[in-house]
Motif scaffolding. Structure first.
Motif, PDB file in Angstrom:
ATOM      1  N   ARG A  66      42.592  56.215  32.578  1.00 40.28           N
ATOM      2  CA  ARG A  66      42.193  55.858  31.279  1.00 40.28           C
ATOM      3  C   ARG A  66      40.630  56.309  31.040  1.00 40.28           C
ATOM      4  O   ARG A  66      40.418  57.140  30.327  1.00 40.28           O
ATOM      5  CB  ARG A  66      42.054  54.410  30.905  1.00 40.28           C
ATOM      6  N   VAL A  67      39.883  56.002  32.051  1.00 39.94           N
ATOM      7  CA  VAL A  67      38.513  56.502  32.041  1.00 39.94           C
ATOM      8  C   VAL A  67      38.497  58.166  32.458  1.00 39.94           C
ATOM      9  O   VAL A  67      37.856  58.750  31.867  1.00 39.94           O
ATOM     10  CB  VAL A  67      37.528  55.818  33.122  1.00 39.94           C
ATOM     11  N   LEU A  68      39.315  58.686  33.192  1.00 40.39           N
ATOM     12  CA  LEU A  68      39.388  59.926  33.662  1.00 40.39           C
ATOM     13  C   LEU A  68      39.648  60.760  32.336  1.00 40.39           C
ATOM     14  O   LEU A  68      39.365  62.044  32.529  1.00 40.39           O
ATOM     15  CB  LEU A  68      39.886  60.323  34.810  1.00 40.39           C
ATOM     16  N   ALA A  69      40.577  60.318  31.541  1.00 43.12           N
ATOM     17  CA  ALA A  69      40.688  60.949  30.407  1.00 43.12           C
ATOM     18  C   ALA A  69      39.676  61.214  29.595  1.00 43.12           C
ATOM     19  O   ALA A  69      39.955  61.982  28.354  1.00 43.12           O
ATOM     20  CB  ALA A  69      42.083  60.190  29.697  1.00 43.12           C
ATOM     21  N   LYS A  70      38.594  60.426  29.639  1.00 44.13           N
ATOM     22  CA  LYS A  70      37.562  60.457  28.376  1.00 44.13           C
ATOM     23  C   LYS A  70      36.661  61.788  29.001  1.00 44.13           C
ATOM     24  O   LYS A  70      36.263  62.117  30.127  1.00 44.13           O
ATOM     25  CB  LYS A  70      36.537  59.274  28.531  1.00 44.13           C
ATOM     26  N   ASP A  71      35.956  62.223  28.023  1.00 39.64           N
ATOM     27  CA  ASP A  71      34.995  63.259  28.371  1.00 39.64           C
ATOM     28  C   ASP A  71      33.919  62.736  28.821  1.00 39.64           C
ATOM     29  O   ASP A  71      33.405  61.668  28.471  1.00 39.64           O
ATOM     30  CB  ASP A  71      34.419  63.962  26.645  1.00 39.64           C
ATOM     31  N   GLY A  72      33.503  63.418  30.043  1.00 40.90           N
ATOM     32  CA  GLY A  72      32.010  63.077  30.532  1.00 40.90           C
ATOM     33  C   GLY A  72      32.555  62.422  31.903  1.00 40.90           C
ATOM     34  O   GLY A  72      31.437  62.269  32.859  1.00 40.90           O
ATOM     35  N   PHE A  73      33.717  62.062  32.199  1.00 38.43           N
ATOM     36  CA  PHE A  73      34.014  61.742  33.550  1.00 38.43           C
ATOM     37  C   PHE A  73      34.943  62.759  34.172  1.00 38.43           C
ATOM     38  O   PHE A  73      35.646  63.493  33.651  1.00 38.43           O
ATOM     39  CB  PHE A  73      34.929  60.536  33.402  1.00 38.43           C
ATOM     40  N   GLN A  74      34.462  62.929  35.568  1.00 41.31           N
ATOM     41  CA  GLN A  74      35.131  63.793  36.241  1.00 41.31           C
ATOM     42  C   GLN A  74      35.350  63.428  37.781  1.00 41.31           C
ATOM     43  O   GLN A  74      34.253  63.450  38.308  1.00 41.31           O
ATOM     44  CB  GLN A  74      34.619  65.344  36.210  1.00 41.31           C
ATOM     45  N   GLY A  75      36.452  63.488  38.338  1.00 41.10           N
ATOM     46  CA  GLY A  75      36.635  63.167  39.754  1.00 41.10           C
ATOM     47  C   GLY A  75      36.512  61.545  40.187  1.00 41.10           C
ATOM     48  O   GLY A  75      36.040  60.972  39.318  1.00 41.10           O
ATOM     49  N   ILE A  76      36.950  61.595  41.427  1.00 43.50           N
ATOM     50  CA  ILE A  76      36.914  60.195  41.925  1.00 43.50           C
ATOM     51  C   ILE A  76      36.133  60.083  43.318  1.00 43.50           C
ATOM     52  O   ILE A  76      35.998  61.118  44.019  1.00 43.50           O
ATOM     53  CB  ILE A  76      38.270  59.774  42.075  1.00 43.50           C
ATOM     54  N   MET A  77      35.231  58.771  43.273  1.00 36.12           N
ATOM     55  CA  MET A  77      34.660  58.867  44.648  1.00 36.12           C
ATOM     56  C   MET A  77      35.473  57.413  45.345  1.00 36.12           C
ATOM     57  O   MET A  77      35.297  56.460  44.705  1.00 36.12           O
ATOM     58  CB  MET A  77      33.077  58.253  44.449  1.00 36.12           C
ATOM     59  N   SER A  78      36.179  57.745  46.220  1.00 39.62           N
ATOM     60  CA  SER A  78      36.845  56.778  47.029  1.00 39.62           C
ATOM     61  C   SER A  78      36.487  55.933  48.290  1.00 39.62           C
ATOM     62  O   SER A  78      35.056  56.486  48.577  1.00 39.62           O
ATOM     63  CB  SER A  78      38.338  57.416  47.624  1.00 39.62           C
ATOM     64  N   PHE A  79      36.821  55.348  48.629  1.00 39.28           N
ATOM     65  CA  PHE A  79      36.389  54.369  49.855  1.00 39.28           C
ATOM     66  C   PHE A  79      37.106  54.384  51.055  1.00 39.28           C
ATOM     67  O   PHE A  79      36.263  53.804  52.017  1.00 39.28           O
ATOM     68  CB  PHE A  79      35.957  53.101  49.487  1.00 39.28           C
ATOM     69  N   THR A  80      38.365  54.974  50.990  1.00 42.13           N
ATOM     70  CA  THR A  80      38.934  54.925  52.598  1.00 42.13           C
ATOM     71  C   THR A  80      39.817  56.573  52.544  1.00 42.13           C
ATOM     72  O   THR A  80      40.221  56.748  51.343  1.00 42.13           O
ATOM     73  CB  THR A  80      40.034  53.826  52.760  1.00 42.13           C
ATOM     74  N   LEU A  81      39.964  56.680  53.587  1.00 43.53           N
ATOM     75  CA  LEU A  81      40.990  58.010  53.509  1.00 43.53           C
ATOM     76  C   LEU A  81      42.443  57.846  53.284  1.00 43.53           C
ATOM     77  O   LEU A  81      43.069  58.668  52.587  1.00 43.53           O
ATOM     78  CB  LEU A  81      40.948  58.553  55.158  1.00 43.53           C
ATOM     79  N   GLU A  82      42.681  56.641  53.591  1.00 46.95           N
ATOM     80  CA  GLU A  82      44.223  56.333  53.167  1.00 46.95           C
ATOM     81  C   GLU A  82      44.232  56.028  51.736  1.00 46.95           C
ATOM     82  O   GLU A  82      45.140  56.699  51.031  1.00 46.95           O
ATOM     83  CB  GLU A  82      44.512  54.904  53.740  1.00 46.95           C
ATOM     84  N   GLU A  83      43.329  55.586  51.029  1.00 47.53           N
ATOM     85  CA  GLU A  83      43.351  55.297  49.455  1.00 47.53           C
ATOM     86  C   GLU A  83      43.126  56.796  49.044  1.00 47.53           C
ATOM     87  O   GLU A  83      44.098  57.211  47.867  1.00 47.53           O
ATOM     88  CB  GLU A  83      42.122  54.553  48.992  1.00 47.53           C
ATOM     89  N   SER A  84      42.379  57.695  49.572  1.00 47.39           N
ATOM     90  CA  SER A  84      42.249  59.059  49.040  1.00 47.39           C
ATOM     91  C   SER A  84      43.536  59.820  48.932  1.00 47.39           C
ATOM     92  O   SER A  84      43.844  60.553  48.072  1.00 47.39           O
ATOM     93  CB  SER A  84      41.121  59.759  49.873  1.00 47.39           C
ATOM     94  N   ILE A  85      44.381  59.863  50.285  1.00 38.65           N
ATOM     95  CA  ILE A  85      45.499  60.320  50.339  1.00 38.65           C
ATOM     96  C   ILE A  85      46.505  59.878  49.286  1.00 38.65           C
ATOM     97  O   ILE A  85      47.272  60.418  48.694  1.00 38.65           O
ATOM     98  CB  ILE A  85      45.856  60.360  51.417  1.00 38.65           C
ATOM     99  N   TRP A  86      46.624  58.520  49.241  1.00 39.00           N
ATOM    100  CA  TRP A  86      47.394  57.885  48.085  1.00 39.00           C
ATOM    101  C   TRP A  86      47.104  58.293  46.734  1.00 39.00           C
ATOM    102  O   TRP A  86      48.018  58.766  46.099  1.00 39.00           O
ATOM    103  CB  TRP A  86      47.360  56.215  48.245  1.00 39.00           C
ATOM    104  N   LEU A  87      45.845  58.429  46.360  1.00 39.27           N
ATOM    105  CA  LEU A  87      45.414  58.999  44.973  1.00 39.27           C
ATOM    106  C   LEU A  87      45.783  60.291  44.617  1.00 39.27           C
ATOM    107  O   LEU A  87      46.400  60.755  43.684  1.00 39.27           O
ATOM    108  CB  LEU A  87      44.065  58.506  44.787  1.00 39.27           C
ATOM    109  N   ALA A  88      45.561  61.065  45.807  1.00 38.41           N
ATOM    110  CA  ALA A  88      45.985  62.744  45.691  1.00 38.41           C
ATOM    111  C   ALA A  88      47.482  62.646  45.619  1.00 38.41           C
ATOM    112  O   ALA A  88      48.007  63.665  44.720  1.00 38.41           O
ATOM    113  CB  ALA A  88      45.388  63.356  46.911  1.00 38.41           C
ATOM    114  N   ARG A  89      48.308  61.960  46.267  1.00 40.55           N
ATOM    115  CA  ARG A  89      49.764  62.004  45.905  1.00 40.55           C
ATOM    116  C   ARG A  89      50.418  61.493  44.742  1.00 40.55           C
ATOM    117  O   ARG A  89      51.511  61.917  44.259  1.00 40.55           O
ATOM    118  CB  ARG A  89      50.399  61.568  47.376  1.00 40.55           C
ATOM    119  N   GLU A  90      49.300  60.724  44.002  1.00 41.17           N
ATOM    120  CA  GLU A  90      49.693  60.026  42.664  1.00 41.17           C
ATOM    121  C   GLU A  90      49.360  61.126  41.671  1.00 41.17           C
ATOM    122  O   GLU A  90      49.435  60.761  40.353  1.00 41.17           O
ATOM    123  CB  GLU A  90      49.275  58.719  42.591  1.00 41.17           C
TER     124      GLU A  90
END
Length: 404
Positions: A66-90
């Motif tokens: 929802r928030v990344l669909a808004k103008d002004g937001f771009q990209g994610i700051m993640s907190f673990t590598l497992e989370e990063s890979i899961w988000l990328a695959r989603e």
């Protein structure tokens, strides 16, 4: 927090009670009107620079989308590598892993998958971390995107006093340039970014009710820290750019958006807590937000006059232990903890005259001390518009993901 009149708070309580009347408590909600208003205010404060969303402060894929669909937001700051890979695959991309990892299995996945390697940048502040990644490659030949981190702590009295989180050991332009140069000459890695999180500015309120001298001391510290860091960060960026083609320079957090984006060398700012506005973000002069994420506990006992007991509620936040890490009773106004018990694991007594108007089964609404950590307690967030739940969505926990 945006000041709310007694009438507005009573109306919010009635609205939340109506919206969730068909649900059993304990439960958690996100008020979408408040969430969207907070997002818009972050964009205003960022003055045209993109905001990278801190996923640890949201921990819900639906709301990240929802928030990344808004103008002004771009990209994610993640907190673990497992989370990063899961988000990328989603389907998420442009993911910055903001903490070093020792997850060998997932570094192996990252190095073997071109899509993952292109979407994720990992944090490095020590050559030993490169050795760990190389040892985990297991034949994977993909180039690893690297972000360096600058230590932002304020050093006073010749370094005898340190103010700020203990994160990266890299403090000077020479140290950052040296590591960037080493990485540039090492096969399999490429420096693409630099981050610097000034938590002592972004995460410390500077207007503490009833404590004017403490507030003034924090303001003085933060002004000194901002001035020192602005000069040093600019010098670091210039030094690193001599040996690396930086795609981004990330800095700041919810509490420092204005001062961070004012630095010309910063290309983006991180924020996440400002979407939910937990209690730790109430005491800032620079901005006010609306509480958007709340949880409700049911009244299960009435031990006496001026006392009710709710089920559970002992959800402390991380950080140095203290009263400010506990949730706070929010609605109805005027409830407080019993100092002998506090917020309990399985029951929480609450004191105050509003207790006499609460019946068995009524809800008390709480605010968590920190943003996304609320989602580690609940599998579902009920999204409220007006006085109805329009959707119930899983948190990370609800999707079976407990990354830390």
């Amino acid at each position: 927090m945006v000041p709310r009149s007694a009438g507005s708070l009573a109306a919010d309580r009635a609205r939340y009670d109506r919206a969730t009347a068909h649900l059993d408590a304990p439960l958690a909600i996100v008020d979408l009107e408040a969430f969207d208003a907070n997002a818009a205010d972050l964009v205003r404060r960022a003055s045209g620079k993109p905001i990278r969303v801190a996923s640890k402060s949201v921990r819900c894929r639906t709301l990240l989308e929802r928030v990344l669909a808004k103008d002004g937001f771009q990209g994610i700051m993640s907190f673990t590598l497992e989370e990063s890979i899961w988000l990328a695959r989603e389907g998420f991309d442009d993911i910055l892993l903001a903490y070093p990892s020792a997850d060998r299995a997932r570094f192996g996945e990252l190095a073997a998958d071109p899509k993952l390697a292109g979407a994720i940048s990992v944090l490095v502040d020590d050559p030993a971390q490169l050795d760990l990644i190389d040892a985990a490659r297991e034949g994977g030949a993909e180039e690893i995107r690297v972000c360096l981190e600058l230590d932002t702590a304020l050093h006073l009295l010749g370094g005898r006093i340190r103010v700020g989180a203990r994160r990266s050991p890299l403090r000077t332009p020479e140290a950052l340039r040296g590591l960037a140069d080493l990485i540039g000459r090492r096969p399999g890695f490429r420096v693409v970014g630099l981050m610097a999180y000034e938590g002592h500015v972004a995460g410390v309120g500077d207007s503490i009710p009833g404590r004017p001298f403490r507030s003034r001391a924090v303001q003085l510290m933060q002004r000194t820290a901002r001035q020192e860091l602005a000069v040093r960060r600019d010098a670091v960026v210039r030094a690193v750019r001599e040996v690396a083609d930086l795609e981004f320079v990330n800095g700041g957090g919810t509490g420092s958006v204005e001062s961070t984006v004012a630095e010309s060398c910063v290309t983006e700012v991180a924020a996440g807590s400002g979407l939910y506005v937990p209690r730790l973000f109430d005491n800032y002069r620079a901005f006010s937000g609306r509480p958007a994420a709340l949880f409700a506990q049911p009244v299960v006992r009435r031990p006496g006059v001026g006392v009710v007991t709710v089920l559970g509620g002992g959800y402390p936040a991380s950080g140095a232990a203290g009263a400010d890490r506990s949730p706070v009773p929010y609605l109805p106004e005027g409830l407080r903890y019993d100092p002998q018990e506090g917020a309990g694991e399985v029951q929480t007594p609450l004191l105050g005259s509003p207790a006499d108007d609460l019946r068995i089964g009524d809800r008390v609404w709480f605010r968590h001390a920190k943003a996304g950590e609320l989602c580690e307690r609940f599998a579902t967030l009920h999204l409220v518009e007006g006085d109805r739940v329009i959707e119930s969505v899983p948190t990370y926990r609800g999707e079976g993901k407990t990354f830390l």
